[in-house]
Design an enzyme around this catalytic site. Structure first.
Site, PDB file in Angstrom:
ATOM      1  N   LYS A 235       0.880  -1.291   0.012  1.00 37.17           N
ATOM      2  CA  LYS A 235       0.071  -0.111  -0.074  1.00 37.17           C
ATOM      3  C   LYS A 235       0.904   1.150   0.011  1.00 37.17           C
ATOM      4  O   LYS A 235       1.721   1.516   0.989  1.00 37.17           O
ATOM      5  CB  LYS A 235      -0.848  -0.206   1.310  1.00 37.17           C
ATOM      6  CG  LYS A 235      -1.787   1.469   1.389  1.00 37.17           C
ATOM      7  CD  LYS A 235      -2.766   1.183   2.526  1.00 37.17           C
ATOM      8  CE  LYS A 235      -3.411   2.580   3.001  1.00 37.17           C
ATOM      9  NZ  LYS A 235      -4.163   2.691   4.040  1.00 37.17           N
ATOM     10  N   ASP A 240      -2.480  10.122   3.692  1.00 37.23           N
ATOM     11  CA  ASP A 240      -3.847   9.783   3.851  1.00 37.23           C
ATOM     12  C   ASP A 240      -4.474  10.860   4.769  1.00 37.23           C
ATOM     13  O   ASP A 240      -4.563  10.795   5.964  1.00 37.23           O
ATOM     14  CB  ASP A 240      -4.161   8.354   4.503  1.00 37.23           C
ATOM     15  CG  ASP A 240      -5.572   7.883   4.664  1.00 37.23           C
ATOM     16  OD1 ASP A 240      -6.203   8.381   3.890  1.00 37.23           O
ATOM     17  OD2 ASP A 240      -5.630   6.852   5.197  1.00 37.23           O
ATOM     18  N   LYS A 247      -9.984  13.069   7.965  1.00 36.20           N
ATOM     19  CA  LYS A 247      -9.594  12.574   9.446  1.00 36.20           C
ATOM     20  C   LYS A 247      -9.508  13.801  10.239  1.00 36.20           C
ATOM     21  O   LYS A 247      -9.071  14.651   9.665  1.00 36.20           O
ATOM     22  CB  LYS A 247      -8.244  11.713   9.228  1.00 36.20           C
ATOM     23  CG  LYS A 247      -8.210  10.476   8.927  1.00 36.20           C
ATOM     24  CD  LYS A 247      -6.795   9.950   8.759  1.00 36.20           C
ATOM     25  CE  LYS A 247      -6.439   8.785   8.094  1.00 36.20           C
ATOM     26  NZ  LYS A 247      -7.245   7.570   8.666  1.00 36.20           N
ATOM     27  N   ASP A 258       1.360   6.099   5.591  1.00 34.81           N
ATOM     28  CA  ASP A 258       0.423   5.572   5.046  1.00 34.81           C
ATOM     29  C   ASP A 258       1.156   4.602   3.782  1.00 34.81           C
ATOM     30  O   ASP A 258       0.276   4.032   3.300  1.00 34.81           O
ATOM     31  CB  ASP A 258      -0.960   6.077   4.737  1.00 34.81           C
ATOM     32  CG  ASP A 258      -1.906   5.263   4.957  1.00 34.81           C
ATOM     33  OD1 ASP A 258      -1.969   4.200   5.651  1.00 34.81           O
ATOM     34  OD2 ASP A 258      -3.060   5.461   4.276  1.00 34.81           O
ATOM     35  N   ASP A 317     -12.049   6.972   3.795  1.00 31.28           N
ATOM     36  CA  ASP A 317     -10.732   6.871   4.399  1.00 31.28           C
ATOM     37  C   ASP A 317     -10.610   5.187   4.451  1.00 31.28           C
ATOM     38  O   ASP A 317      -9.653   4.864   4.677  1.00 31.28           O
ATOM     39  CB  ASP A 317     -11.231   7.263   5.794  1.00 31.28           C
ATOM     40  CG  ASP A 317      -9.827   7.531   6.472  1.00 31.28           C
ATOM     41  OD1 ASP A 317      -8.761   7.437   5.898  1.00 31.28           O
ATOM     42  OD2 ASP A 317      -9.942   7.837   7.978  1.00 31.28           O
ATOM     43  N   GLU A 319      -9.464   3.738   1.910  1.00 31.42           N
ATOM     44  CA  GLU A 319      -8.865   4.099   0.604  1.00 31.42           C
ATOM     45  C   GLU A 319      -7.811   2.764   0.138  1.00 31.42           C
ATOM     46  O   GLU A 319      -7.812   2.356  -0.970  1.00 31.42           O
ATOM     47  CB  GLU A 319      -8.595   5.272   0.319  1.00 31.42           C
ATOM     48  CG  GLU A 319      -7.001   5.455   0.845  1.00 31.42           C
ATOM     49  CD  GLU A 319      -6.608   5.117   2.381  1.00 31.42           C
ATOM     50  OE1 GLU A 319      -7.814   5.365   2.878  1.00 31.42           O
ATOM     51  OE2 GLU A 319      -5.626   4.853   2.817  1.00 31.42           O
ATOM     52  N   ARG A 321      -7.699  -0.647   0.987  1.00 31.22           N
ATOM     53  CA  ARG A 321      -8.309  -1.630   0.430  1.00 31.22           C
ATOM     54  C   ARG A 321      -8.663  -1.634  -1.123  1.00 31.22           C
ATOM     55  O   ARG A 321      -8.823  -2.454  -1.800  1.00 31.22           O
ATOM     56  CB  ARG A 321      -9.629  -2.313   1.328  1.00 31.22           C
ATOM     57  CG  ARG A 321     -10.642  -1.405   1.413  1.00 31.22           C
ATOM     58  CD  ARG A 321     -11.563  -1.779   2.461  1.00 31.22           C
ATOM     59  NE  ARG A 321     -11.101  -1.288   3.724  1.00 31.22           N
ATOM     60  CZ  ARG A 321     -11.635  -1.385   5.080  1.00 31.22           C
ATOM     61  NH1 ARG A 321     -12.554  -2.518   4.981  1.00 31.22           N
ATOM     62  NH2 ARG A 321     -10.926  -1.020   6.086  1.00 31.22           N
TER      63      ARG A 321
END
Ligand code: BES
Ligand code: MN
Ligand code: ZN
Length: 472
Positions: A235, A240, A247, A258, A317, A319, A321
């Site tokens: 990933k 993020d 967030k 992230d 959020d 994102e 996956r």
């Protein structure tokens, strides 16, 4: 050839010189078993040095010069208490400038050398460097080379995570991957921006399209005809924000990390390529920034995945996956023998197991067993969690095939793993690591900051399965 370095630093293990100073290692209450020179023993006694874990004592010589150091290893391992495997990492901080050697490491020489070298890591790109140089002399050159390879991989992961998002966006992550590929003669193919749509990678595009830097898929290959195909997927969310489901600031503060999954698989790829493992290697990194703009993907949007199923975005959020779904689909299209993905995927994984213990998800019991053994052997802990089939029901939603964010958040790390599993072909061996990517509290071998998780254990398993051809 020295291993690839994104940020160059001197490797702290050196060959045995003439004038390195001795470090005597002492377990708690084990003074009797260690062969200490008489004056050293006397000095330890007068200073009340008993071998408490992590205690450190400099030893003077007859003329008041520095003659060596004592270092405490603590109690022997017992069921109730374990020694820290990499306690020697503290020495990098404690020792005065100079070259040292371990006088009585015995069969633990390799572990202590690795602990020391990992503990010597500092991230000083953006600050005045500390000017102390402490080196550990190790006479076994193949041991030095093995440690250097591991530490180069670990440090690459740390450096990439520590580098903030204004210096490590998708383009910079591409540049580092390019540098790594070049160092080992691997090929890098990049699909970016609108081309992601043409190449049917719609989820990577949707997540990354609102950012100033174009989203992209990095595809690194070191082809080895006839060898087993192993594909690493990481990933690479370079920052993020949460997207339109923004967030809160406290949760966003650390989100430069992230891309920790990408950083870790690149560290692992470095080890694999450097060691020349007999692997036909591929690394896939969706490199994006989950940002906010008028063209951002929205809550409620229904997206079509590369594989086919539609996904309702119940939370922008969730994102990671999404970008991994398309990357995993692509990975499986050439039926590799093994797919490994690593991702800072859920806060729930940290709630379940804390920042030091990454959950491992796999249905391959043999792989899980090998990984558990390696984790124990090399001091790189991990913990298996279940891909519990009944929870797949939580991924259902009325008007699309899947939701990216099950309501309620129960078993969030498991439902995220089950989501990814929808995009992996059932006949392919696959494992997923939900890593935290960040050490919030200093450890002997790891300062606060970006950290490698699971890749030393993974490398150990891969090296057992696919040793270099010339070693078989
Ligand atoms: N990158 C985060 C997960 C994360 C958060 C990892 C904090 C480590 C520390 C991920 O993209 C995310 O935001 N996940 C959400 C998913 C939820 C909306 C279903 C989460 O875990 O809250
Ligand atoms: Mn997120
Ligand atoms: Zn994320």
């Amino acid at each position: 050839m020295a291993p690839y370095r994104f940020i160059s630093r001197d490797f702290p293990l050196v060959s045995q010189g003439e004038d390195s100073l001795p470090i005597w290692l002492l377990g708690k209450g084990e003074a009797g078993q260690v062969d200490l020179p008489a004056q050293v023993r006397q000095w330890a006694d007068s200073a009340g040095f008993t071998g408490t874990e992590g205690r450190f004592l400099l030893v003077p010589g007859g003329e008041g010069e520095l003659a060596g150091a004592l270092f405490g290893l603590g109690d022997r391992d017992s069921p109730s208490r374990e020694r820290h495997p990499f306690i020697a990492g503290k020495l990098a901080d404690l020792l005065p400038e100079g070259t040292w050697h371990l006088e009585n490491a015995g069969s633990d020489a390799a572990r202590h050398a690795l602990g020391f070298a990992m503990g010597a890591y500092r991230f000083e790109t953006f600050r005045k460097p500390r000017d102390k140089s402490v080196r550990l002399a190790v006479d076994d050159s193949s041991l030095r080379d093995d440690v250097e390879r591991i530490v180069a991989g670990v440090d690459l992961a740390r450096d990439l995570i520590n580098t903030p998002a204004n210096h490590m966006g998708p383009a910079a992550l591409e540049a580092v991957t390019h540098g790594l590929a070049g160092h080992y003669g691997a090929d890098l193919t990049v699909t970016s921006g609108e081309k992601l749509l043409a190449h049917n990678l719609p989820l990577i595009h949707a997540v990354g399209r609102a950012a100033a830097e174009a989203p992209r898929l990095l595809d690194l290959r070191l082809a080895r005809p006839g060898a087993a195909k192993v594909t690493l997927v990481g990933k690479g969310v370079c920052f993020d924000t949460g997207g339109l489901d923004l967030k809160p600031s406290s949760s966003m503060l650390l989100m430069k990390k992230d891309m920790g999954g990408a950083a870790n698989v690149l560290g692992l790829a470095l080890m694999i390529m450097d060691a020349g493992l007999d692997i036909d290697l591929r690394v896939l990194i969706p490199a994006v920034e989950n940002s906010v703009a008028g063209n951002a993907f929205r809550p409620g949007d229904i997206l079509q995945s590369r594989k086919g199923p539609t996904i309702q975005v119940d939370n922008t959020d969730a994102e990671g996956r999404l970008v991994l779904a398309d990357a995993l689909t692509l990975a499986c299209e050439e039926s590799p023998a093994l797919v490994i993905d690593m991702a800072t995927l859920t806060g729930a994984a940290r709630v379940a197991l804390g920042p030091e213990l990454p959950p491992l998800f796999t249905d391959d019991d043999a792989l899980a067993g090998e990984l558990a053994g390696a984790a124990e052997a090399v001091g790189d802990p991990l913990w298996r969690m279940p891909l519990y089939p009944p929870y797949k029901a939580m991924l259902e939603t009325p008007v699309a095939d899947l939701t990216n964010a099950p309501a309620g958040g129960f078993a969030g790390a498991i439902t995220a793993a089950l989501f990814l599993q929808q995009f992996v072909e059932p006949h392919i061996s696959w494992c997923h690591f939900d890593i935290f990517g960040w050490m919030p509290k200093a450890q002997p071998h790891a300062p606060i900051g970006g950290q490698a998780y699971g890749i030393r254990a993974l490398f150990t398993v891969l090296a057992q399965r696919y040793p270099p051809r010339d070693l078989r």
